[in-house]
Each structure stands twice: as C-alpha cells, then as structure tokens.
Design an enzyme around this catalytic site. Structure first.
Site, PDB file in Angstrom:
ATOM      1  CD  GLU A 124      -3.693   3.997  -4.911  1.00  0.00           C
ATOM      2  OE1 GLU A 124      -3.375   4.207  -3.725  1.00  0.00           O
ATOM      3  OE2 GLU A 124      -3.012   4.388  -5.885  1.00  0.00           O
ATOM      4  CD  GLU A 164       0.703   7.882  -1.334  1.00  0.00           C
ATOM      5  OE1 GLU A 164      -0.420   7.817  -1.846  1.00  0.00           O
ATOM      6  OE2 GLU A 164       1.755   7.907  -1.982  1.00  0.00           O
ATOM      7  NE  ARG A 199      -3.933   8.003  -0.506  1.00  0.00           N
ATOM      8  CZ  ARG A 199      -4.085   6.928  -1.271  1.00  0.00           C
ATOM      9  NH1 ARG A 199      -5.218   6.259  -1.253  1.00  0.00           N
ATOM     10  NH2 ARG A 199      -3.094   6.510  -2.037  1.00  0.00           N
ATOM     11  CD1 TRP A 230       9.779  12.376  -4.176  1.00  0.00           C
ATOM     12  CD2 TRP A 230       8.100  11.246  -5.058  1.00  0.00           C
ATOM     13  NE1 TRP A 230       9.674  11.207  -3.491  1.00  0.00           N
ATOM     14  CE2 TRP A 230       8.647  10.487  -4.024  1.00  0.00           C
ATOM     15  CE3 TRP A 230       7.025  10.729  -5.777  1.00  0.00           C
ATOM     16  CZ2 TRP A 230       8.147   9.227  -3.666  1.00  0.00           C
ATOM     17  CZ3 TRP A 230       6.530   9.491  -5.421  1.00  0.00           C
ATOM     18  CH2 TRP A 230       7.097   8.748  -4.368  1.00  0.00           C
ATOM     19  CE1 TYR A 245       6.370   7.931  -9.057  1.00  0.00           C
ATOM     20  CE2 TYR A 245       4.664   9.107  -7.855  1.00  0.00           C
ATOM     21  CZ  TYR A 245       5.374   7.951  -8.103  1.00  0.00           C
ATOM     22  OH  TYR A 245       5.073   6.810  -7.419  1.00  0.00           O
ATOM     23  CD  GLU A 291      -3.493  10.079  -2.964  1.00  0.00           C
ATOM     24  OE1 GLU A 291      -4.438   9.716  -3.703  1.00  0.00           O
ATOM     25  OE2 GLU A 291      -2.426   9.457  -2.872  1.00  0.00           O
ATOM     26  NE  ARG A 313      -3.521   8.422  -9.107  1.00  0.00           N
ATOM     27  CZ  ARG A 313      -2.286   8.341  -8.631  1.00  0.00           C
ATOM     28  NH1 ARG A 313      -2.072   8.313  -7.328  1.00  0.00           N
ATOM     29  NH2 ARG A 313      -1.256   8.247  -9.442  1.00  0.00           N
ATOM     30  CG  HIS A 331       2.448  12.317  -6.173  1.00  0.00           C
ATOM     31  ND1 HIS A 331       2.879  11.234  -5.464  1.00  0.00           N
ATOM     32  CD2 HIS A 331       1.706  11.844  -7.185  1.00  0.00           C
ATOM     33  CE1 HIS A 331       2.423  10.151  -6.040  1.00  0.00           C
ATOM     34  NE2 HIS A 331       1.692  10.487  -7.075  1.00  0.00           N
ATOM     35  CG  ASP A 340      -1.504  11.341  -5.376  1.00  0.00           C
ATOM     36  OD1 ASP A 340      -1.166  12.253  -4.600  1.00  0.00           O
ATOM     37  OD2 ASP A 340      -1.036  10.186  -5.319  1.00  0.00           O
TER      38      ASP A 340
HETATM   39  O1  LIG Z   1      -0.833   5.303  -5.239  1.00  0.00           O
HETATM   40  C1  LIG Z   1      -0.595   6.460  -4.893  1.00  0.00           C
HETATM   41  O2  LIG Z   1      -1.432   7.262  -4.502  1.00  0.00           O
HETATM   42  C2  LIG Z   1       0.784   6.910  -4.936  1.00  0.00           C
HETATM   43  O3  LIG Z   1       1.020   8.055  -4.631  1.00  0.00           O
HETATM   44  C3  LIG Z   1       1.811   5.911  -5.306  1.00  0.00           C
HETATM   45  C4  LIG Z   1       3.102   6.177  -4.595  1.00  0.00           C
HETATM   46  O4  LIG Z   1       3.738   7.232  -5.185  1.00  0.00           O
HETATM   47  C5  LIG Z   1       3.956   4.966  -4.573  1.00  0.00           C
HETATM   48  O5  LIG Z   1       3.297   3.988  -3.860  1.00  0.00           O
HETATM   49  C6  LIG Z   1       5.294   5.252  -3.949  1.00  0.00           C
HETATM   50  O6  LIG Z   1       5.919   4.084  -3.591  1.00  0.00           O
HETATM   51 MG   LIG Z   2      -0.659   8.943  -3.579  1.00  0.00          MG
END
Ligand SMILES: O=C(O)C(=O)C[C@H](O)[C@H](O)CO
Ligand SMILES: [Mg+2]
Length: 403
Positions: free
Chosen positions: A340, A263, A284, A403, A159, A237, A147, A213, A211
């Site tokens: 992951e 996630e 996920r 975020w 982030y 993602e 990733r 986010h 990702d």
């Molecule tokens: O591992 C990932 O894909 C993430 O996005 C990590 C997350 O932001 C994280 O687990 C938040 O707690």
């Molecule tokens: Mg993620």
C-alpha cells in the site's frame, strides 16, 4: 558495538509520528517507526519507561535476543502498544546492522527477489464520477493498482473518503473522535455499481482493490464478494472484523474474490488460523505494529506455506521509516503480493529524508546502507504533537458500529 542511547522523537508535520533513535558507541545510529495512530503517546510511554533504559549497554547485533527479551521476557505479551514498541526497536537495530555492514537492508535479509515493488494508491470520491476521475489521475501518475472508496448515496460522510473533492483523506481527523453514519444496505447496493463503472472505463488490466473497514457481518461479506466477482478485484480488504477468524471460512465458501486482512494484527497468533485454514489470500500485518522485521518475516514464512502473499499496510499514519523498511522487506520476501502507498505530505518527507523512489507504479528501496530513511531532528522539533483521533461509526439508529 554497544548501545549508548535510545530516544523517542515525536513530531507532527501534518500528523503525529513517533520515531525511536538508537545510538551506539561507534557513532552508528538506527531509527525505527513506533507510530500507533491515535494512541501515539501510549507507545512513547512504553518505550521511555520500559524499553529504552533496558537497551543501554546491549550489543545491537543481538537482534533476535533483544526481540525475545522484550517479547518473551515481558509477562504482558502482545497487543498493539507493546508490539509497536518492539517493532521500532527491531527496525532500528536492523538499520544499525545494515549501516555497520555497509549493506542495504534487503541484502541483509537475503537479497532481491524482484527488481521493483508494485504499490497501490488510493482513489476516493463522493460519487462514482468523482471516483473515476481520481482513478484516472492515479493511472496518469503511473499506478498499476488502485484502491477505490466511494461515498454512499444517502450517507453524509464515510471513513476512508476525502472530506472534499480533490483532498486526501486523513485517518485521524480531529482532536476527539468525529462520527460517521453507516448503512450496510445502502453500501451493499452501491459498491457493485462502482466497480462495474471502473471496469467499463478502465478495462481489465488495472488492478482494483477495495477496503470494507470491518463493517460487514460474514453473510453480508459473502454477498459482496459474490456480487463483485465479475469485476475481478485484486482484493477485498477487512470485509469483517477479524476477531472471529472462523468467519472467514464461511465467506471463502461463497466467493472467489481474493480476501486481504491483518492491518490491525500485531502477532503471528492473530494470523495463524486464517493462514492455516487457507481462508485469506493476502496478509497485511506491518513491520511497525507487528513486532518489526524479525517477527513479520516469521508471519511471511508461515503464509508462504499456504499460498498467502504479503500486502503490507502503508497509510500516512505509518512514517516514512516504516515505508523504507517495508520496501526493503518487499524487495526480498519471496511471497510478495503488493504494497500500500499513501503519499506523505511534503513536510513529512522533509523531516524524513529517504532513499526510496517511485517510478511507473513501483517503488525501489535504494542502495543506501540500512533502511535508507533518516530523521532531521531540528526540523522535527518545529512540529509539536497535536492530539488526533480516529472517527467512530454509528448505524442510522445511533448504534455504535465497526468503522
Ligand atoms: O490504509 C488502510 O487500508 C486503512 O484502512 C487505513 C487505516 O484506517 C488507518 O491506518 C487507521 O489508522
Ligand atoms: Mg485498511
């Protein structure tokens, strides 16, 4: 066999991790991961007040009934706190039953569907050159899938990108939320250049992932998906927040870039519309946050009907207990996609001795009965809880953003 004790252990060997330990009258115990990043003590309170006392005296082999008791039996269903608590109970019970049968968990689930589990690692860099170096380091370590997250020119911190070159990024980095600034236009202009550079340097064989986010709107996500199509991402993602599941249908109509999401999901109901409308390619949801093995295997079975494969969340804010159980699940589940992997710190690995092993870009779960992860309670006690928070994100004009 009867449950005689259920205790919660909180430890912070670098980051907070919550473990439920269930003991039986036959001396067999099981452990489950209950870590909910940045909200750890909310799950501890739920487990200690509402779950642990109700476990005493039950037969640990009645895994389905215990799951139904804590899910269906609770008036207030679902949500990350409840489902993480149920997830920890479920993982610990499967661990107990594996140990009682003398079988590694994947054999209880139905046996091997593959010899090894492909994982993806995390490469982050402040600029494209820094990212390429980190990707190269992962390739050197044997990863087949990486990733890639890059700092954005003109944006001070993002982030998902390590604070300093060479460091790992830490999801919950301060006692109260730190703040990042976000610019969608700067981001959208930069990401295609990143993946063009990755393909030019590493060729076509490496699997590359990204990702977002949850930071884009549906039409912006559609643009990004289209613009990175020439670089054949393994997945894009969390390209938009998934509360509005219908948005994914629109994104899907514009791009063939595979989409991954889930996630932050905690039940099959969060996944259902996305899966049934064939709007995503990878789901996920994790064992810890989505009600354990008993529930996630229902999600995987639904997904299988629609060609959706698993790609479990596996950051360091899930403990090695979740990682161990997930690797057994990944070894068994027919519609596995990828797993992951963010390596835990040495201190964390010492607190949680485990049977799983990394080799050549893949993991194997080991042959130890149960999920193969234990906890060294004396060592865990040396690392007391420290409050940690995930950051927040603001647009350049100060508006609070996803975020
Ligand atoms: O591992 C990932 O894909 C993430 O996005 C990590 C997350 O932001 C994280 O687990 C938040 O707690
Ligand atoms: Mg993620």
């Amino acid at each position: 066999m009867k449950i005689v004790d259920a205790r919660v252990i909180v430890t912070c060997p670098g980051r907070n991790l919550v473990t439920l330990k269930i003991e039986t009258d036959e001396g067999i115990y099981g452990i489950g991961d209950a870590t909910l990043n940045g909200r750890e003590l909310a799950v501890v309170a739920y487990l200690e007040e509402h779950v642990a006392p109700a476990l005493i005296g039950r037969d640990p082999s009645t895994i389905e009934d215990i799951w139904q008791f804590f899910y269906r039996g609770a008036y207030w269903r679902r949500g990350p706190v409840t489902m993480s608590a149920i997830g920890a109970v479920d993982m610990a019970l499967w661990d107990i039953m594996g140990k009682a049968a003398g079988l590694p968990l994947y054999k209880l689930l139905g046996g091997k569907s593959r010899d090894r589990v492909m994982v993806y690692g995390h490469a982050t860099g402040h600029d494209i050159e820094g990212c390429l170096e980190e990707v190269a380091r992962h390739v050197e370590l044997g990863y087949r899938a990486v990733r890639v997250q890059c700092g954005i020119p003109g944006i001070a911190s993002t982030y998902g990108v390590a604070k300093k070159p060479g460091e790992r990024y830490e999801p919950a980095d301060s006692s109260l939320p730190s703040e990042n600034v976000w610019s969608t236009s700067k981001y959208l202009n930069h990401v295609p250049k990143l993946f063009q550079a990755v393909r030019e340097r590493f060729g076509d064989d490496l699997h590359v992932l990204h990702d977002v986010h949850h930071r884009l709107t549906p039409i912006e996500a559609a643009r990004l998906g289209k613009e990175v199509e020439p670089y054949h991402l393994f997945w894009l993602e969390d390209c938009v927040p998934a509360e509005n599941q219908a948005a994914f249908r629109m994104i899907r109509q514009h791009t063939t870039t595979p989409l991954a999401v889930g996630e932050v999901f905690n039940s099959i109901h969060d996944c259902r519309e996305l899966i049934e409308s064939q709007s995503i390619d990878y789901i996920r949801a994790t064992l810890t946050h989505a009600g354990g093995i008993t529930h996630v295997r229902r999600i995987a079975a639904l997904a299988e009907l629609y060609h959706v494969r698993t790609g479990f969340h596996g950051p360091t804010d899930l403990s090695p207990v979740c990682m161990g159980a997930a690797l057994h699940f990944d070894t068994w589940v027919p519609n596995f996609g990828i797993q992951e992997h963010m390596p835990h710190s040495e201190e964390t690995d010492a607190v949680f001795p485990h049977a799983y092993r990394f080799e050549d870009g893949h993991f194997t779960p080991g042959e130890v009965p149960g999920h193969g992860v234990d906890i060294d309670e004396a060592l865990a006690a040396k690392y007391p809880y420290k409050r940690a928070s995930l950051p927040v994100n603001r647009l350049e004009d100060g508006t609070l953003w996803h975020w």
